[in-house]
Scaffold this motif. Structure first.
Motif, PDB file in Angstrom:
ATOM      1  N   GLN A   8      29.151 -69.834  -5.497  1.00 25.46           N
ATOM      2  CA  GLN A   8      28.085 -69.368  -6.394  1.00 25.46           C
ATOM      3  C   GLN A   8      26.885 -68.866  -5.606  1.00 25.46           C
ATOM      4  O   GLN A   8      26.312 -67.823  -5.936  1.00 25.46           O
ATOM      5  N   LYS A   9      26.521 -69.608  -4.583  1.00 18.85           N
ATOM      6  CA  LYS A   9      25.366 -69.225  -3.770  1.00 18.85           C
ATOM      7  C   LYS A   9      25.624 -67.895  -3.057  1.00 18.85           C
ATOM      8  O   LYS A   9      24.761 -67.025  -3.002  1.00 18.85           O
ATOM      9  N   GLU A  10      26.823 -67.729  -2.533  1.00 18.28           N
ATOM     10  CA  GLU A  10      27.161 -66.510  -1.792  1.00 18.28           C
ATOM     11  C   GLU A  10      27.301 -65.287  -2.688  1.00 18.28           C
ATOM     12  O   GLU A  10      26.842 -64.200  -2.345  1.00 18.28           O
ATOM     13  N   PHE A  11      27.932 -65.454  -3.853  1.00 20.99           N
ATOM     14  CA  PHE A  11      28.261 -64.305  -4.706  1.00 20.99           C
ATOM     15  C   PHE A  11      27.369 -64.163  -5.936  1.00 20.99           C
ATOM     16  O   PHE A  11      27.483 -63.178  -6.664  1.00 20.99           O
ATOM     17  N   GLY A  12      26.542 -65.155  -6.199  1.00 20.57           N
ATOM     18  CA  GLY A  12      25.689 -65.111  -7.391  1.00 20.57           C
ATOM     19  C   GLY A  12      26.315 -65.813  -8.576  1.00 20.57           C
ATOM     20  O   GLY A  12      25.623 -66.319  -9.443  1.00 20.57           O
ATOM     21  N   SER A  13      27.633 -65.836  -8.612  1.00 25.18           N
ATOM     22  CA  SER A  13      28.373 -66.568  -9.652  1.00 25.18           C
ATOM     23  C   SER A  13      29.819 -66.731  -9.182  1.00 25.18           C
ATOM     24  O   SER A  13      30.312 -65.939  -8.372  1.00 25.18           O
ATOM     25  N   PHE A  14      30.471 -67.760  -9.699  1.00 17.82           N
ATOM     26  CA  PHE A  14      31.888 -67.938  -9.395  1.00 17.82           C
ATOM     27  C   PHE A  14      32.693 -66.827 -10.050  1.00 17.82           C
ATOM     28  O   PHE A  14      33.677 -66.344  -9.493  1.00 17.82           O
ATOM     29  N   ASP A  15      32.265 -66.412 -11.217  1.00 18.64           N
ATOM     30  CA  ASP A  15      32.920 -65.331 -11.945  1.00 18.64           C
ATOM     31  C   ASP A  15      33.017 -64.059 -11.089  1.00 18.64           C
ATOM     32  O   ASP A  15      34.088 -63.456 -10.986  1.00 18.64           O
ATOM     33  N   LYS A  16      31.919 -63.653 -10.482  1.00 13.86           N
ATOM     34  CA  LYS A  16      31.938 -62.426  -9.653  1.00 13.86           C
ATOM     35  C   LYS A  16      32.953 -62.559  -8.523  1.00 13.86           C
ATOM     36  O   LYS A  16      33.657 -61.604  -8.196  1.00 13.86           O
ATOM     37  N   TYR A  17      32.995 -63.738  -7.925  1.00 11.93           N
ATOM     38  CA  TYR A  17      33.930 -63.967  -6.829  1.00 11.93           C
ATOM     39  C   TYR A  17      35.380 -63.947  -7.306  1.00 11.93           C
ATOM     40  O   TYR A  17      36.200 -63.177  -6.808  1.00 11.93           O
ATOM     41  N   ILE A  18      35.706 -64.791  -8.275  1.00 11.47           N
ATOM     42  CA  ILE A  18      37.109 -64.976  -8.647  1.00 11.47           C
ATOM     43  C   ILE A  18      37.695 -63.730  -9.304  1.00 11.47           C
ATOM     44  O   ILE A  18      38.844 -63.370  -9.068  1.00 11.47           O
ATOM     45  N   TRP A  19      36.906 -63.061 -10.119  1.00 14.96           N
ATOM     46  CA  TRP A  19      37.402 -61.850 -10.783  1.00 14.96           C
ATOM     47  C   TRP A  19      37.519 -60.655  -9.829  1.00 14.96           C
ATOM     48  O   TRP A  19      38.170 -59.664 -10.143  1.00 14.96           O
ATOM     49  N   SER A  20      36.920 -60.748  -8.639  1.00 17.96           N
ATOM     50  CA  SER A  20      37.048 -59.653  -7.672  1.00 17.96           C
ATOM     51  C   SER A  20      38.499 -59.480  -7.221  1.00 17.96           C
ATOM     52  O   SER A  20      38.899 -58.387  -6.819  1.00 17.96           O
ATOM     53  N   PHE A  21      39.290 -60.542  -7.331  1.00 19.06           N
ATOM     54  CA  PHE A  21      40.695 -60.445  -6.924  1.00 19.06           C
ATOM     55  C   PHE A  21      41.494 -59.501  -7.816  1.00 19.06           C
ATOM     56  O   PHE A  21      42.545 -59.009  -7.415  1.00 19.06           O
ATOM     57  N   VAL A  22      41.010 -59.259  -9.040  1.00 20.25           N
ATOM     58  CA  VAL A  22      41.682 -58.325  -9.954  1.00 20.25           C
ATOM     59  C   VAL A  22      40.764 -57.138 -10.268  1.00 20.25           C
ATOM     60  O   VAL A  22      40.892 -56.493 -11.304  1.00 20.25           O
ATOM     61  N   ASN A  23      39.851 -56.868  -9.351  1.00 21.84           N
ATOM     62  CA  ASN A  23      38.932 -55.737  -9.503  1.00 21.84           C
ATOM     63  C   ASN A  23      38.127 -55.832 -10.802  1.00 21.84           C
ATOM     64  O   ASN A  23      37.860 -54.824 -11.446  1.00 21.84           O
ATOM     65  N   HIS A  24      37.830 -57.038 -11.222  1.00 19.53           N
ATOM     66  CA  HIS A  24      36.971 -57.345 -12.381  1.00 19.53           C
ATOM     67  C   HIS A  24      37.519 -56.878 -13.722  1.00 19.53           C
ATOM     68  O   HIS A  24      36.773 -56.710 -14.683  1.00 19.53           O
TER      69      HIS A  24
END
Length: 191
Positions: A111-127
């Motif tokens: 969360q700290k690195e990406f702003g949210s866990f959502d932004k990080y985890i969904w990046s694997f499927v290009n959001h």
């Protein structure tokens, strides 16, 4: 004149608990960080067991783990682990219980690195959700993919536990990153 039953993915016809989970959650895109953390931990708890076992214990997990409040979970100590080991409402596996604590710490770092866990985890499927088209039941659905392999590898590198590729693929299905509803299921995206 009879009512027309909804056609669902066959795995969800076991009982009302499964039907509700299928109809209201499985395969539906979710971007809420707390829910994404809960599902990652629950999918990890499933390792070696059935999803139904975890689903029947879901409310107990919410109570036991402070409604998935990661700021509380990261402060759990050995005494709390022992308390959880005595809780018959959850899966009493020490490694799985401790993984939730470690995952909470890793989650906060993400969360700290990406702003949210959502932004990080969904990046694997290009959001955006990957919509698959399977016609022959769940037998044709893969247990893992190159994307779940990459997700697993990255989560492990960041300190998460119980996040193997098969768990990651089930997680992607559960949180709607992947739409694996059968073609005849009423929940299938038609676009």
């Amino acid at each position: 004149m009879g009512t027309i039953e909804k056609v669902r993915c066959s795995w969800s016809n076991k009982d009302k608990l499964y039907q509700d989970y299928h109809d209201q959650e499985w395969g539906t895109p979710n971007h809420e960080d707390k829910h994404l953390f809960e599902m990652l931990c629950l999918e990890g708890a499933q390792a070696g067991l059935s999803w139904y076992t975890v689903l029947t214990k879901r409310e107990n997990y919410r109570k036991a783990f402070d409604n998935w409040d990661v700021k509380k979970i990261v402060k759990y100590n050995e005494e709390k682990v022992e308390e959880l080991m005595q809780n018959e409402g959850i899966i009493r596996n020490r490694l799985k219980i401790k993984s939730v604590i470690g995952n909470a710490k890793a989650y906060l770092a993400v969360q700290k690195e990406f702003g949210s866990f959502d932004k990080y985890i969904w990046s694997f499927v290009n959001h955006k959700p990957i919509v698959n088209h399977y016609r022959n039941g769940m037998a044709g659905v893969p247990a893992k993919t190159a994307i779940s392999d990459a997700m697993s590898k990255d989560l492990l590198k960041r300190g998460f536990k119980f996040v193997g590729s098969t768990i990651c693929y089930a997680y992607m299905q559960a949180t709607g990153m992947v739409d694996d509803h059968m073609e005849d299921c009423f929940k299938k995206k038609r676009k």
